[in-house]
Design a protein around this motif. Structure first.
Motif, PDB file in Angstrom:
ATOM      1  N   ARG A 125      68.723  51.978  31.291  1.00 45.41           N
ATOM      2  CA  ARG A 125      69.782  50.961  31.236  1.00 45.41           C
ATOM      3  C   ARG A 125      70.733  51.262  30.097  1.00 45.41           C
ATOM      4  O   ARG A 125      70.308  51.686  29.016  1.00 45.41           O
ATOM      5  CB  ARG A 125      69.166  49.574  31.042  1.00 45.41           C
ATOM      6  CG  ARG A 125      70.185  48.445  31.028  1.00 45.41           C
ATOM      7  CD  ARG A 125      69.537  47.105  30.723  1.00 45.41           C
ATOM      8  NE  ARG A 125      70.512  46.032  30.819  1.00 45.41           N
ATOM      9  CZ  ARG A 125      71.358  45.716  29.845  1.00 45.41           C
ATOM     10  NH1 ARG A 125      71.337  46.376  28.691  1.00 45.41           N
ATOM     11  NH2 ARG A 125      72.225  44.729  30.013  1.00 45.41           N
ATOM     12  N   THR A 126      72.015  51.020  30.327  1.00 49.80           N
ATOM     13  CA  THR A 126      73.003  51.089  29.257  1.00 49.80           C
ATOM     14  C   THR A 126      73.611  49.707  29.054  1.00 49.80           C
ATOM     15  O   THR A 126      73.628  48.883  29.969  1.00 49.80           O
ATOM     16  CB  THR A 126      74.148  52.071  29.576  1.00 49.80           C
ATOM     17  OG1 THR A 126      75.035  51.471  30.535  1.00 49.80           O
ATOM     18  CG2 THR A 126      73.618  53.384  30.121  1.00 49.80           C
ATOM     19  N   ALA A 127      74.121  49.475  27.860  1.00 54.16           N
ATOM     20  CA  ALA A 127      74.933  48.281  27.617  1.00 54.16           C
ATOM     21  C   ALA A 127      76.258  48.447  28.361  1.00 54.16           C
ATOM     22  O   ALA A 127      76.558  49.518  28.887  1.00 54.16           O
ATOM     23  CB  ALA A 127      75.169  48.118  26.125  1.00 54.16           C
ATOM     24  N   PHE A 128      77.054  47.402  28.379  1.00 54.27           N
ATOM     25  CA  PHE A 128      78.362  47.510  29.029  1.00 54.27           C
ATOM     26  C   PHE A 128      79.292  48.373  28.189  1.00 54.27           C
ATOM     27  O   PHE A 128      79.399  48.212  26.980  1.00 54.27           O
ATOM     28  CB  PHE A 128      79.005  46.136  29.225  1.00 54.27           C
ATOM     29  CG  PHE A 128      80.395  46.237  29.794  1.00 54.27           C
ATOM     30  CD1 PHE A 128      80.588  46.488  31.142  1.00 54.27           C
ATOM     31  CD2 PHE A 128      81.508  46.144  28.961  1.00 54.27           C
ATOM     32  CE1 PHE A 128      81.874  46.626  31.666  1.00 54.27           C
ATOM     33  CE2 PHE A 128      82.797  46.271  29.479  1.00 54.27           C
ATOM     34  CZ  PHE A 128      82.965  46.515  30.833  1.00 54.27           C
ATOM     35  N   HIS A 129      79.955  49.294  28.859  1.00 58.35           N
ATOM     36  CA  HIS A 129      81.006  50.104  28.254  1.00 58.35           C
ATOM     37  C   HIS A 129      82.146  50.191  29.253  1.00 58.35           C
ATOM     38  O   HIS A 129      81.920  50.144  30.471  1.00 58.35           O
ATOM     39  CB  HIS A 129      80.511  51.511  27.920  1.00 58.35           C
ATOM     40  CG  HIS A 129      79.388  51.547  26.939  1.00 58.35           C
ATOM     41  ND1 HIS A 129      79.561  51.282  25.596  1.00 58.35           N
ATOM     42  CD2 HIS A 129      78.065  51.819  27.107  1.00 58.35           C
ATOM     43  CE1 HIS A 129      78.399  51.385  24.978  1.00 58.35           C
ATOM     44  NE2 HIS A 129      77.482  51.712  25.862  1.00 58.35           N
ATOM     45  N   PRO A 130      83.378  50.332  28.805  1.00 59.51           N
ATOM     46  CA  PRO A 130      84.515  50.384  29.730  1.00 59.51           C
ATOM     47  C   PRO A 130      84.391  51.516  30.742  1.00 59.51           C
ATOM     48  O   PRO A 130      83.863  52.599  30.450  1.00 59.51           O
ATOM     49  CB  PRO A 130      85.718  50.591  28.797  1.00 59.51           C
ATOM     50  CG  PRO A 130      85.281  50.020  27.491  1.00 59.51           C
ATOM     51  CD  PRO A 130      83.817  50.326  27.394  1.00 59.51           C
ATOM     52  N   ASN A 131      84.903  51.244  31.911  1.00 59.97           N
ATOM     53  CA  ASN A 131      84.924  52.219  32.993  1.00 59.97           C
ATOM     54  C   ASN A 131      85.608  53.514  32.555  1.00 59.97           C
ATOM     55  O   ASN A 131      86.689  53.493  31.968  1.00 59.97           O
ATOM     56  CB  ASN A 131      85.682  51.613  34.180  1.00 59.97           C
ATOM     57  CG  ASN A 131      85.847  52.566  35.321  1.00 59.97           C
ATOM     58  OD1 ASN A 131      84.864  53.066  35.851  1.00 59.97           O
ATOM     59  ND2 ASN A 131      87.093  52.835  35.707  1.00 59.97           N
ATOM     60  N   GLY A 132      84.973  54.641  32.818  1.00 60.33           N
ATOM     61  CA  GLY A 132      85.561  55.932  32.514  1.00 60.33           C
ATOM     62  C   GLY A 132      85.522  56.351  31.059  1.00 60.33           C
ATOM     63  O   GLY A 132      86.057  57.399  30.701  1.00 60.33           O
ATOM     64  N   SER A 133      84.866  55.568  30.222  1.00 60.60           N
ATOM     65  CA  SER A 133      84.885  55.847  28.787  1.00 60.60           C
ATOM     66  C   SER A 133      83.858  56.912  28.395  1.00 60.60           C
ATOM     67  O   SER A 133      82.857  57.134  29.084  1.00 60.60           O
ATOM     68  CB  SER A 133      84.591  54.568  27.997  1.00 60.60           C
ATOM     69  OG  SER A 133      83.270  54.112  28.240  1.00 60.60           O
ATOM     70  N   ASP A 134      84.113  57.546  27.258  1.00 60.42           N
ATOM     71  CA  ASP A 134      83.144  58.472  26.692  1.00 60.42           C
ATOM     72  C   ASP A 134      81.840  57.749  26.365  1.00 60.42           C
ATOM     73  O   ASP A 134      80.756  58.310  26.539  1.00 60.42           O
ATOM     74  CB  ASP A 134      83.692  59.108  25.415  1.00 60.42           C
ATOM     75  CG  ASP A 134      84.823  60.085  25.681  1.00 60.42           C
ATOM     76  OD1 ASP A 134      84.697  60.880  26.631  1.00 60.42           O
ATOM     77  OD2 ASP A 134      85.817  60.062  24.938  1.00 60.42           O
ATOM     78  N   GLU A 135      81.958  56.516  25.888  1.00 67.36           N
ATOM     79  CA  GLU A 135      80.765  55.755  25.520  1.00 67.36           C
ATOM     80  C   GLU A 135      79.847  55.546  26.720  1.00 67.36           C
ATOM     81  O   GLU A 135      78.619  55.692  26.615  1.00 67.36           O
ATOM     82  CB  GLU A 135      81.161  54.400  24.926  1.00 67.36           C
ATOM     83  CG  GLU A 135      81.852  54.484  23.573  1.00 67.36           C
ATOM     84  CD  GLU A 135      83.343  54.786  23.678  1.00 67.36           C
ATOM     85  OE1 GLU A 135      83.982  54.934  22.613  1.00 67.36           O
ATOM     86  OE2 GLU A 135      83.871  54.888  24.800  1.00 67.36           O
ATOM     87  N   LEU A 136      80.429  55.204  27.868  1.00 65.46           N
ATOM     88  CA  LEU A 136      79.626  54.995  29.074  1.00 65.46           C
ATOM     89  C   LEU A 136      78.981  56.307  29.516  1.00 65.46           C
ATOM     90  O   LEU A 136      77.785  56.355  29.825  1.00 65.46           O
ATOM     91  CB  LEU A 136      80.494  54.433  30.197  1.00 65.46           C
ATOM     92  CG  LEU A 136      79.778  54.215  31.533  1.00 65.46           C
ATOM     93  CD1 LEU A 136      78.644  53.211  31.384  1.00 65.46           C
ATOM     94  CD2 LEU A 136      80.758  53.743  32.597  1.00 65.46           C
ATOM     95  N   ALA A 137      79.766  57.370  29.552  1.00 65.20           N
ATOM     96  CA  ALA A 137      79.247  58.665  29.999  1.00 65.20           C
ATOM     97  C   ALA A 137      78.120  59.147  29.092  1.00 65.20           C
ATOM     98  O   ALA A 137      77.087  59.642  29.577  1.00 65.20           O
ATOM     99  CB  ALA A 137      80.379  59.682  30.035  1.00 65.20           C
ATOM    100  N   ASP A 138      78.290  59.003  27.792  1.00 67.31           N
ATOM    101  CA  ASP A 138      77.275  59.462  26.846  1.00 67.31           C
ATOM    102  C   ASP A 138      76.015  58.602  26.920  1.00 67.31           C
ATOM    103  O   ASP A 138      74.890  59.124  26.865  1.00 67.31           O
ATOM    104  CB  ASP A 138      77.823  59.446  25.426  1.00 67.31           C
ATOM    105  CG  ASP A 138      78.864  60.533  25.181  1.00 67.31           C
ATOM    106  OD1 ASP A 138      78.877  61.520  25.945  1.00 67.31           O
ATOM    107  OD2 ASP A 138      79.666  60.376  24.237  1.00 67.31           O
TER     108      ASP A 138
END
Length: 206
Positions: A125-138
């Motif tokens: 599981r990941t926390a919410f991160h903006p769509n397409g962001s580096d944070e989400l991908a990482d």
């Protein structure tokens, strides 16, 4: 690569048909085993209308090689997972309603059946991160080091496999497990799950 694109197009059609994603949501990718390039759906594509020209060929360094003008805004989600998982050759990113809802309500998705245990096995599981962001991908790539199914909070999920069929099978089983969890919760049950003593007989698959 043409065969992979055809398989992804069929998965996209089925994903929409089964309600795992709507409109232009979600994205799909695949690569040949060991390849340093992958194909990913293009920006703005509808998964049930995919044609060969709706894909972009990219390198694991993030460079566009050929295909449509722009890759999906989530291309980094695929690229960075491939970079940490050499055994993964397909990624299905969809927005399954029950999986997202159960997670948003603060409950873990429970595995109930042998298929859940075999194909999902564990859920990252990941926390919410903006769509397409580096944070989400990482964050997704970090979870993918240990899990083949990764929930993206208030967004969707990514499921991984050694091939397209396995990645999609995991998406289907993850959502089925989420539906079962939701039904159990409506009955007031918060503990029932696949029996702990049976895990030793479950064989891990690719």
């Amino acid at each position: 690569m043409d065969e992979l694109i055809a398989k992804l197009a069929e998965v996209g059609r089925r994903a929409v048909e089964l309600g795992l994603v709507v409109a232009s949501g979600g994205n799909l990718s695949a690569r040949l085993p060991g390849a340093r390039e992958f194909v990913v759906t293009a920006a703005g594509t509808w998964l049930d209308r995919l044609r060969p020209e709706d894909f972009v060929r990219m390198t694991l360094d993030g460079e566009t090689v050929s295909g449509a003008a722009r890759p999906s805004s989530e291309w980094k989600l695929h690229q960075r997972t491939y970079r940490v998982r050499e055994d993964v050759n397909a990624i299905v990113h969809v927005h399954p309603q029950h999986a997202v809802l159960v997670d948003a309500l603060g409950h873990p998705i429970r595995l109930f059946t042998l298929d859940h245990a075999t194909y999902v096995r564990s859920v990252g599981r990941t926390a919410f991160h903006p769509n397409g962001s580096d944070e989400l991908a990482d964050a997704a790539a970090e979870q993918a080091r240990e899990h083949n199914c990764v929930l993206l909070a208030h967004h969707g999920c990514s499921t991984l496999g050694a091939d397209v069929d396995m990645a999609f099978r995991r998406a289907l089983n993850l959502e089925e497990a989420a539906v079962a969890t939701y039904r159990a919760l409506t009955l007031g049950d918060t503990t029932t799950a696949f029996p702990a003593e049976a895990w030793g007989s479950v064989h891990e698959v690719g």
